[in-house]
Design an enzyme around this catalytic site. Sequence first.
Site, short mmCIF file in Angstrom:
data_model
loop_
_atom_site.label_atom_id
_atom_site.label_comp_id
_atom_site.label_asym_id
_atom_site.label_seq_id
_atom_site.Cartn_x
_atom_site.Cartn_y
_atom_site.Cartn_z
N LYS A 239 0.87 -8.22 -45.48
CA LYS A 239 0.12 -7.41 -44.54
C LYS A 239 -0.48 -6.17 -45.22
O LYS A 239 -0.16 -5.87 -46.38
CB LYS A 239 1.04 -7.02 -43.38
CG LYS A 239 1.61 -8.22 -42.62
CD LYS A 239 2.47 -7.77 -41.45
CE LYS A 239 3.04 -8.97 -40.68
NZ LYS A 239 3.80 -8.57 -39.49
N HIS B 185 4.39 -11.74 -43.23
CA HIS B 185 4.56 -12.79 -42.23
C HIS B 185 4.62 -14.12 -42.95
O HIS B 185 3.91 -14.34 -43.94
CB HIS B 185 3.37 -12.79 -41.26
CG HIS B 185 3.21 -14.09 -40.52
ND1 HIS B 185 3.84 -14.36 -39.32
CD2 HIS B 185 2.48 -15.21 -40.81
CE1 HIS B 185 3.51 -15.58 -38.91
NE2 HIS B 185 2.69 -16.12 -39.79
#
Length: 336
Positions: free
Chosen positions: A174, A298
């Site tokens: 991210k 993620h």
Amino acid sequence: MEGVDFERWAVILCKPDAVARGLVNRVLGMISDTGFTVSNRLDLIAEPWQPHVVYRNLLADTAPRELDLPAYLDAAYTGRQITVALAHGEPGLHARLRQLIGHTDPTRAVAGTIRGDLGDDSLAAARAEKRLVRNLVHTSDDPAGARHEFGTWYGSGRPLQVSDFDRCSVVLCKPDAVERGLVDAVLKRIESAGCTIANRQDVIVQAWQANVHYWDLLVDRGWFPDRDIPACLDDAYAGKAVTVALAYGEPGIHNRLRQLIGHFDPPHAAPGTIRGDLGNDSLERALTEKRLVHNLVHTSDDADAARRDLGTWFGAGRRLLLTSNGVPPQPTHTNR
């Protein structure tokens, strides 16, 4: 087909007799039960040239033969329905598949093989009736054969649509991981857990990508009265740099990676997890500042999510990268 590792891919041909007897599902099931991943099932009506190419070595053999092989092939295949599929496994799968399907003559195939358990014909009967023996299934002899048979049945130049998402996860590092210079550390932790990292790519996020990725948060935004979820996503992602990669491993990779990255709220992530060791944010702080929590990374939740994540972050038509290789539940305050 350039770049496809045919050491790990074989073509399965369920012959016209398997289709006529309704045995295709059982044949493919026996192959998958042995540990191979079966995908890309395709039902076809055989054109005359296709069996000629598949059996080209027999047709070109100069040794004397009693049977009229070209006529037999035409009678057995042309205009008949067949089913083809792809099998994926470790190098050497071609020899293992040939053992699994069994002897050419079903009467000589041992119990436990496909032809031994399901066959109902014999070479003697076929010779007496001047036809090919009906033995249900063919698999590629070797990687070169797999390459030729893929082009024969799936179409010359057709991209290999492999879908072994049970063994592949998309990793999204991210914006906070990029800004803190932790991308290499995150990917190294995943690699150290036994995964192969490939196809690393830096992406400047478009708004639609964040919206597609966090579709569940947007649909259930009413559960988050403390934050404006669309605005939070735009602020956190749109125009920001992220790094994406593919992680390959054994089936179950998605659960293992989710355990490795840890709880979505870094203070609650256990030591030894990526978020527990490297995280520096908290849900409490994020709620106070009305934003998403910064939690570094993620990975895909499951095979279906991996399929969506691949299209979202790598782009439509990029499934070739994989050649190596209801109602949602009530949400919680997460951003994965």
